[in-house]
Design a protein around this motif. Structure first.
Motif, PDB file in Angstrom:
ATOM      1  N   GLU A  11       0.911  -1.413   0.033  1.00  0.00           N
ATOM      2  CA  GLU A  11       0.150   0.157  -0.044  1.00  0.00           C
ATOM      3  C   GLU A  11       1.023   1.338   0.027  1.00  0.00           C
ATOM      4  O   GLU A  11       0.424   2.001  -0.500  1.00  0.00           O
ATOM      5  N   ASN A  12       2.102   1.170   0.618  1.00  0.00           N
ATOM      6  CA  ASN A  12       2.864   2.496   0.804  1.00  0.00           C
ATOM      7  C   ASN A  12       3.796   2.556  -0.299  1.00  0.00           C
ATOM      8  O   ASN A  12       5.044   3.234  -0.472  1.00  0.00           O
ATOM      9  N   GLU A  13       3.660   1.905  -1.522  1.00  0.00           N
ATOM     10  CA  GLU A  13       4.510   2.033  -2.801  1.00  0.00           C
ATOM     11  C   GLU A  13       4.431   3.544  -3.128  1.00  0.00           C
ATOM     12  O   GLU A  13       5.577   4.019  -3.381  1.00  0.00           O
ATOM     13  N   GLU A  14       3.270   4.115  -3.141  1.00  0.00           N
ATOM     14  CA  GLU A  14       3.263   5.736  -3.404  1.00  0.00           C
ATOM     15  C   GLU A  14       2.991   6.606  -2.053  1.00  0.00           C
ATOM     16  O   GLU A  14       2.168   5.738  -1.085  1.00  0.00           O
ATOM     17  N   LEU A  15       4.061   7.599  -1.854  1.00  0.00           N
ATOM     18  CA  LEU A  15       3.740   7.902  -0.333  1.00  0.00           C
ATOM     19  C   LEU A  15       2.342   8.644  -0.110  1.00  0.00           C
ATOM     20  O   LEU A  15       1.978   9.046  -1.114  1.00  0.00           O
ATOM     21  N   PRO A  16       2.038   8.577   1.106  1.00  0.00           N
ATOM     22  CA  PRO A  16       0.901   9.250   1.589  1.00  0.00           C
ATOM     23  C   PRO A  16       0.988  10.492   1.140  1.00  0.00           C
ATOM     24  O   PRO A  16       2.044  11.451   1.088  1.00  0.00           O
ATOM     25  N   GLN A  17      -0.392  11.324   0.900  1.00  0.00           N
ATOM     26  CA  GLN A  17      -0.399  12.755   0.733  1.00  0.00           C
ATOM     27  C   GLN A  17       0.165  13.690   1.677  1.00  0.00           C
ATOM     28  O   GLN A  17       1.133  14.406   1.273  1.00  0.00           O
ATOM     29  N   HIS A  18       0.126  13.368   2.742  1.00  0.00           N
ATOM     30  CA  HIS A  18       0.823  14.202   3.613  1.00  0.00           C
ATOM     31  C   HIS A  18       2.382  14.185   3.796  1.00  0.00           C
ATOM     32  O   HIS A  18       3.133  15.060   3.890  1.00  0.00           O
ATOM     33  N   ASP A  19       3.108  12.999   3.500  1.00  0.00           N
ATOM     34  CA  ASP A  19       4.388  12.900   3.211  1.00  0.00           C
ATOM     35  C   ASP A  19       4.747  13.804   1.728  1.00  0.00           C
ATOM     36  O   ASP A  19       5.713  14.397   1.816  1.00  0.00           O
ATOM     37  N   LEU A  20       3.809  13.569   0.719  1.00  0.00           N
ATOM     38  CA  LEU A  20       4.201  14.567  -0.500  1.00  0.00           C
ATOM     39  C   LEU A  20       3.922  15.956  -0.260  1.00  0.00           C
ATOM     40  O   LEU A  20       4.925  16.708  -0.794  1.00  0.00           O
ATOM     41  N   GLU A  21       3.228  16.279   0.560  1.00  0.00           N
ATOM     42  CA  GLU A  21       3.079  17.678   0.896  1.00  0.00           C
ATOM     43  C   GLU A  21       4.309  18.268   1.642  1.00  0.00           C
ATOM     44  O   GLU A  21       4.779  19.265   1.303  1.00  0.00           O
ATOM     45  N   GLU A  22       4.726  17.466   2.802  1.00  0.00           N
ATOM     46  CA  GLU A  22       5.991  17.899   3.120  1.00  0.00           C
ATOM     47  C   GLU A  22       7.213  17.738   2.263  1.00  0.00           C
ATOM     48  O   GLU A  22       8.314  18.817   2.404  1.00  0.00           O
ATOM     49  N   ALA A  23       7.310  16.919   1.499  1.00  0.00           N
ATOM     50  CA  ALA A  23       8.499  16.732   0.267  1.00  0.00           C
ATOM     51  C   ALA A  23       8.257  18.130  -0.565  1.00  0.00           C
ATOM     52  O   ALA A  23       9.415  18.395  -0.785  1.00  0.00           O
ATOM     53  N   LEU A  24       7.067  18.613  -0.796  1.00  0.00           N
ATOM     54  CA  LEU A  24       7.038  19.705  -1.615  1.00  0.00           C
ATOM     55  C   LEU A  24       7.473  20.877  -1.038  1.00  0.00           C
ATOM     56  O   LEU A  24       8.150  21.861  -1.591  1.00  0.00           O
ATOM     57  N   ARG A  25       7.092  21.107   0.535  1.00  0.00           N
ATOM     58  CA  ARG A  25       7.641  22.085   1.370  1.00  0.00           C
ATOM     59  C   ARG A  25       9.006  22.357   1.358  1.00  0.00           C
ATOM     60  O   ARG A  25       9.860  23.239   1.219  1.00  0.00           O
ATOM     61  N   VAL A  26       9.555  20.987   1.579  1.00  0.00           N
ATOM     62  CA  VAL A  26      11.158  20.946   1.895  1.00  0.00           C
ATOM     63  C   VAL A  26      11.743  21.103   0.516  1.00  0.00           C
ATOM     64  O   VAL A  26      12.815  21.977   0.466  1.00  0.00           O
ATOM     65  N   TYR A  27      11.262  20.823  -0.681  1.00  0.00           N
ATOM     66  CA  TYR A  27      11.737  20.951  -1.901  1.00  0.00           C
ATOM     67  C   TYR A  27      11.751  22.299  -2.306  1.00  0.00           C
ATOM     68  O   TYR A  27      12.850  22.993  -2.773  1.00  0.00           O
ATOM     69  N   LYS A  28      10.485  23.050  -1.894  1.00  0.00           N
ATOM     70  CA  LYS A  28      10.603  24.671  -2.240  1.00  0.00           C
ATOM     71  C   LYS A  28      11.626  25.490  -1.265  1.00  0.00           C
ATOM     72  O   LYS A  28      11.998  26.518  -2.043  1.00  0.00           O
ATOM     73  N   GLU A  29      11.808  24.983  -0.237  1.00  0.00           N
ATOM     74  CA  GLU A  29      12.694  25.445   0.567  1.00  0.00           C
ATOM     75  C   GLU A  29      14.200  25.485   0.199  1.00  0.00           C
ATOM     76  O   GLU A  29      14.993  26.350   0.017  1.00  0.00           O
ATOM     77  N   ALA A  30      14.556  24.089  -0.394  1.00  0.00           N
ATOM     78  CA  ALA A  30      15.906  23.828  -0.867  1.00  0.00           C
ATOM     79  C   ALA A  30      15.992  24.373  -2.018  1.00  0.00           C
ATOM     80  O   ALA A  30      17.357  24.682  -2.327  1.00  0.00           O
ATOM     81  N   ARG A  31      15.035  24.534  -3.042  1.00  0.00           N
ATOM     82  CA  ARG A  31      15.150  24.981  -4.347  1.00  0.00           C
ATOM     83  C   ARG A  31      16.418  24.430  -5.272  1.00  0.00           C
ATOM     84  O   ARG A  31      17.374  25.046  -5.705  1.00  0.00           O
ATOM     85  N   PRO A  32      16.523  23.041  -5.417  1.00  0.00           N
ATOM     86  CA  PRO A  32      17.670  22.359  -5.941  1.00  0.00           C
ATOM     87  C   PRO A  32      17.665  22.614  -7.334  1.00  0.00           C
ATOM     88  O   PRO A  32      16.568  22.939  -7.973  1.00  0.00           O
ATOM     89  N   GLU A  33      18.830  22.396  -7.891  1.00  0.00           N
ATOM     90  CA  GLU A  33      18.873  22.430  -9.381  1.00  0.00           C
ATOM     91  C   GLU A  33      18.508  20.967 -10.000  1.00  0.00           C
ATOM     92  O   GLU A  33      18.273  21.088 -11.286  1.00  0.00           O
ATOM     93  N   VAL A  34      18.504  19.949  -9.319  1.00  0.00           N
ATOM     94  CA  VAL A  34      18.441  18.526  -9.576  1.00  0.00           C
ATOM     95  C   VAL A  34      17.399  17.973  -8.991  1.00  0.00           C
ATOM     96  O   VAL A  34      17.484  17.897  -7.497  1.00  0.00           O
ATOM     97  N   LEU A  35      16.441  17.187  -9.592  1.00  0.00           N
ATOM     98  CA  LEU A  35      15.540  16.585  -9.080  1.00  0.00           C
ATOM     99  C   LEU A  35      15.472  15.144  -9.379  1.00  0.00           C
ATOM    100  O   LEU A  35      15.513  14.985 -10.870  1.00  0.00           O
TER     101      LEU A  35
END
Length: 177
Positions: free
Chosen positions: A110-134
């Motif tokens: 069931e957890n092959e795809e992260l739950p929505q709350h983890d994806l939202e947290e990943a998006l928040r961290v991503y926006k803070e980090a602003r990486p050049e590579v994903l």
């Protein structure tokens, strides 16, 4: 130099050949369902990392120090990047049927795809980090629309015109940010 590998699907010998004489590698999903060979062959956990896709054993992956956790920034092989594990299995109905019939061992979680709350947290961290590579296992929605197979989706019971996944949508939001 970082060697990026994907979709090994348990082909251990091929993986071992790919990482031979390699300073650093990252296996980006669908490694397979058995990881004991990493210990058996003493694969250096500092050099050779992986994160899970949708064809991975999500019950034991974190028992191996080679496995990165759900998402985040990392420097590996002298490259700074953001990674996101997981993905949606378009073949999950078939895989679950094979398991229930006893044809296959367990190959879907069931957890092959992260739950929505983890994806939202990943998006928040991503926006803070602003990486050049994903680096992800599943593509963004816009890429999936270009390279996906509408006939495969139809054959698996999905409408290609409306098909989307929460992982693909989150990756798209990362790219758009």
């Amino acid at each position: 130099m970082l060697r990026i590998i994907s979709d090994v699907h348990g082909l251990r010998d091929g993986y071992l050949e790919i990482i031979k004489d390699c300073e650093a590698s990252l296996q980006i999903g669908d490694f397979g369902f058995h990881y004991d060979f990493l210990r058996e062959f003493e694969i250096e956990e500092c050099q050779h990392l992986f994160f899970a896709g949708n064809h991975d054993d999500h019950n034991v992956k974190y028992n191996f120090p080679h496995c990165l956790r759900k998402f985040g920034m990392i420097n590996h092989g002298d490259i700074d990047f953001f990674f996101l594990e997981g993905g949606f299995s378009v073949d999950q109905v078939y895989r679950r049927e094979q398991e229930q019939l006893g044809v296959w061992p367990k190959t879907w979680w069931e957890n092959e795809e992260l739950p929505q709350h983890d994806l939202e947290e990943a998006l928040r961290v991503y926006k803070e980090a602003r990486p050049e590579v994903l680096i992800t296992h599943e593509p963004s929605r816009s890429i999936a629309d270009k390279i996906g197979s509408p006939s495969m989706l139809r054959n698996l019971g999905y409408d290609p015109d409306t098909f989307t996944t929460r992982t693909g949508e989150t990756i798209q939001r990362m790219i758009d940010a």
